[in-house]
Design a protein around this motif. Structure first.
Motif, short mmCIF file in Angstrom:
data_model
loop_
_atom_site.label_atom_id
_atom_site.label_comp_id
_atom_site.label_asym_id
_atom_site.label_seq_id
_atom_site.Cartn_x
_atom_site.Cartn_y
_atom_site.Cartn_z
N VAL A 71 0.76 -1.25 0.02
CA VAL A 71 0.12 0.01 0.21
C VAL A 71 0.84 1.31 0.18
CG1 VAL A 71 -1.75 1.25 1.20
CG2 VAL A 71 -1.91 -1.29 1.10
N TYR A 72 2.01 1.24 0.59
CA TYR A 72 2.92 2.24 0.45
C TYR A 72 3.42 2.61 -0.60
CZ TYR A 72 7.22 5.08 1.98
OH TYR A 72 8.27 5.90 1.86
N VAL A 100 4.07 11.95 -0.28
CA VAL A 100 3.98 11.04 0.81
C VAL A 100 4.93 11.07 1.93
CG1 VAL A 100 4.29 8.54 1.19
CG2 VAL A 100 3.20 9.18 -1.07
N SER A 101 6.14 11.80 1.70
CA SER A 101 6.99 12.01 2.66
C SER A 101 6.65 13.26 3.58
CB SER A 101 8.41 12.42 2.24
OG SER A 101 8.94 11.06 1.47
N ARG A 102 5.71 14.19 3.11
CA ARG A 102 5.16 15.06 4.06
C ARG A 102 4.25 14.50 5.17
NH1 ARG A 102 0.95 18.24 1.33
NH2 ARG A 102 0.86 19.23 3.36
N ILE A 148 -1.35 3.54 8.89
CA ILE A 148 -3.10 3.99 8.57
C ILE A 148 -2.83 5.42 7.93
CG2 ILE A 148 -4.66 5.09 10.02
CD1 ILE A 148 -3.97 3.25 12.44
N VAL A 149 -1.87 6.24 7.93
CA VAL A 149 -1.70 7.37 7.33
C VAL A 149 -1.64 7.12 5.73
CG1 VAL A 149 -0.28 9.53 6.92
CG2 VAL A 149 -1.01 8.76 8.91
N ALA A 150 -0.64 6.04 5.35
CA ALA A 150 -0.37 5.79 3.98
C ALA A 150 -1.57 5.14 3.21
CB ALA A 150 0.80 4.51 3.92
N THR A 151 -2.40 4.48 3.95
CA THR A 151 -3.68 4.07 3.46
C THR A 151 -4.68 5.21 3.35
OG1 THR A 151 -3.57 1.87 4.62
CG2 THR A 151 -5.60 2.34 4.11
N ALA A 152 -4.61 6.32 4.54
CA ALA A 152 -5.38 7.17 4.07
C ALA A 152 -5.19 8.14 3.01
CB ALA A 152 -5.52 8.11 5.33
N LEU A 153 -3.87 7.97 2.48
CA LEU A 153 -3.46 8.80 1.40
C LEU A 153 -4.07 8.41 0.00
CD1 LEU A 153 0.26 9.63 2.39
CD2 LEU A 153 -1.44 11.30 2.50
N ALA A 196 12.28 0.07 -5.44
CA ALA A 196 13.50 0.50 -4.77
C ALA A 196 13.49 1.04 -3.30
CB ALA A 196 14.76 1.30 -5.44
N ARG A 197 12.50 2.09 -3.42
CA ARG A 197 12.23 2.85 -2.02
C ARG A 197 11.53 2.03 -1.13
NH1 ARG A 197 11.92 7.08 -6.32
NH2 ARG A 197 13.52 8.50 -6.05
N VAL A 198 10.70 1.35 -1.51
CA VAL A 198 9.75 0.48 -0.66
C VAL A 198 10.65 -0.54 -0.10
CG1 VAL A 198 8.20 -1.54 -0.48
CG2 VAL A 198 7.46 0.54 -1.94
N LEU A 199 11.63 -1.10 -0.90
CA LEU A 199 12.68 -2.19 -0.29
C LEU A 199 13.39 -1.40 0.74
CD1 LEU A 199 13.57 -4.34 -3.36
CD2 LEU A 199 12.16 -5.06 -1.50
N ALA A 200 13.75 -0.29 0.48
CA ALA A 200 14.72 0.67 1.53
C ALA A 200 14.06 0.63 2.75
CB ALA A 200 15.21 1.88 0.80
N VAL A 201 12.81 1.03 3.03
CA VAL A 201 12.12 1.04 4.18
C VAL A 201 11.82 -0.21 4.87
CG1 VAL A 201 9.85 1.82 5.08
CG2 VAL A 201 11.06 3.21 3.39
N MET A 202 11.42 -1.40 3.98
CA MET A 202 11.55 -2.53 4.58
C MET A 202 12.72 -3.32 5.13
SD MET A 202 9.38 -4.74 1.37
CE MET A 202 9.70 -6.25 2.26
#
Length: 458
Positions: free
Chosen positions: A66-67, A79-81, A114-119, A225-231
């Motif tokens: 979802v992110y 998203v980073s805001r 929850i915020v990512a889903t709300a976006l 790539a960004r998702v994997l970095a956060v994971m």
């Protein structure tokens, strides 16, 4: 690979530590003995063992995907805001908010998820949750649905998540109504998958956003790539650092017992086993993936395979330019599979070679493995090739090799490791003829060792 996964299941099935999540009553009903593993390669090859097709709900394993959708729709800056990307060092349901802004630490903890889903915005022809469900299905390669009983169970017991949402709104960092946001989040967590689905979803991130099974691009390479970095830094909550240190793969756990790990440009892994440890991660899943990473040298910081195609030819000998024209001879050549490889062989490359060997030629025939253009075989890949050749022998398929540099090991050692004499030849054509003669009953393939080729010879 299937044998390796089954071996891990056998090794860790008796582990009795942990227990299924019970703060969501429906999850407490899961079979604690269920244990499934799955791996999907970059070529879309799928391997599994145990209860890999048993359905369960995504829970927090939904968060990276979802992110990814939020990043695809809104971009990283927007998203980073609303959601950070820093490890919280806290549990999945902690109040991990940035001082002064109220922004959640990252999208892997509940507050940030929850915020990512709300976006995710509604579209004119598709409500926000339908967009989420459709995106999750594209990652999995099939349509997914919601387990309504689990959703209802989460809704009844989800006051802490509601409290988090209201707290975030009080800081101004919640883009929509908290009640709507949490309801959507509960539904996302209650989407049903299997371990094979999860491995496919993980493999899609590994393949730069392209589903290796369907061939569909789900998200861009940059988003993946960004998702994997956060994971990698946040996916295992307050155990993320220890996980990255010891296992070395971007990962995400869920309280239903799902656990994914990603080898970028290599594979997607998934495990399902409901008993959890204190951090909310599958006990058996954690142990199995750690063992797999150690055994095959999968740590992210180890050098990956060199780029390029490993398998250069998969065919039967009757399609080679050297094939005879006489019908009775061509019939024999049709029963000889031929696989040629090149370059440096590691875990990823060995999987491709083994898959090609398994697919080449008919059952009961012979196969030629041509390693003439292979420059090196590492220890992990060598063990895999030995095991694969032994499996061919057990299935009644004799093999011959073109191995001018003895990459498979000394001639006196190879029979012990592969379960067959494994005759070696100087050229592909000689190996094919040896196999054809053996099939015709003129003697075992390769009873004569052919001379080495001259420099540049084939």
């Amino acid at each position: 690979m299937t044998d390796s996964l089954q071996s891990l299941r056998t090794r860790f099935a008796a582990v009795r530590e942990g227990k299924p999540a019970d703060y969501i009553p429906q999850l407490a009903l899961a079979d604690p003995d269920a244990f499934g593993l799955a791996l999907v390669s970059m070529d879309g090859h799928r391997y599994s063992a145990g209860e890999a097709d048993v359905p369960f709900t995504l829970q927090s394993v939904s968060k990276p995907f979802v992110y990814a959708l939020a990043l695809s729709l809104l971009g990283l800056d927007e998203v980073s805001r609303w959601v950070g990307a820093e490890p919280s060092g806290e549990a999945f349901n902690a109040i991990s908010l940035e001082p002064g802004t109220g922004r959640p630490a990252n999208a892997m903890v509940n507050a940030g998820a929850i915020v990512a889903t709300a976006l995710i915005p509604d579209a004119p022809d598709e409500p926000a949750f339908d967009r989420i469900l459709h995106c999750l299905g594209r990652f999995a390669g099939r349509a997914l649905d919601v387990d309504e009983e689990v959703f209802a169970s989460e809704s009844v017991t989800g006051d802490r998540n509601r409290a988090l949402a209201y707290l975030i709104r009080s800081t101004g960092a919640m883009p929509v109504d908290p009640v709507r946001a949490v309801d959507r989040y509960f539904r996302q967590c209650a989407v049903r998958v299997t371990a094979v689905d999860l491995a496919t979803m993980a493999a899609t991130l590994a393949y730069g956003g392209v589903n290796p099974v369907t061939g569909e691009r789900v998200v861009s390479a940059g988003v993946a790539a960004r998702v994997l970095a956060v994971m990698a830094t946040c996916g295992m909550y307050d155990g993320s650092g220890e996980w990255l240190l010891r296992v070395g793969l971007p990962a995400k756990s869920g309280v239903s017992g799902g656990l994914i790990a990603v080898g970028p440009a290599r594979f997607g892994l998934a495990v399902y086993s409901p008993p959890l440890d204190a951090t909310g991660s599958s006990v058996r899943g954690h142990a199995a993936l750690a063992a797999l990473s150690e055994r095959y040298g999968l740590h992210l910081m180890l050098n990956p395979a060199l780029p390029g195609s490993t398998v250069t030819l998969v065919t039967t000998a009757d399609d080679l330019p050297s094939a005879p024209s006489a019908a009775h001879e061509r019939v024999l050549h049709e029963r000889v599979g031929v696989v040629a490889a090149q370059g440096s062989i590691d875990f990823t490359a060995a999987e491709r070679v083994l898959y090609a060997l398994d697919e080449s030629g008919p059952d009961g025939g012979s196969v030629v493995l041509d390693l003439h253009d292979v420059t090196s075989v590492d220890s992990v890949a060598l063990a895999m090739l030995h095991t694969g050749l032994a499996r061919l022998a057990a299935d009644g398929r004799h093999a011959s090799v073109v191995d001018p540099h003895d990459l498979l090991g000394p001639p006196d050692l190879v029979p012990e490791r592969t379960g067959q004499d494994l005759p070696r030849y100087a050229t592909r054509e000689d190996a094919v003829e040896g196999c054809a003669r053996a099939l015709a009953g003129e003697g075992r393939a390769g009873t004569t060792r052919w001379p080495r080729p001259t420099r540049g010879g084939r």
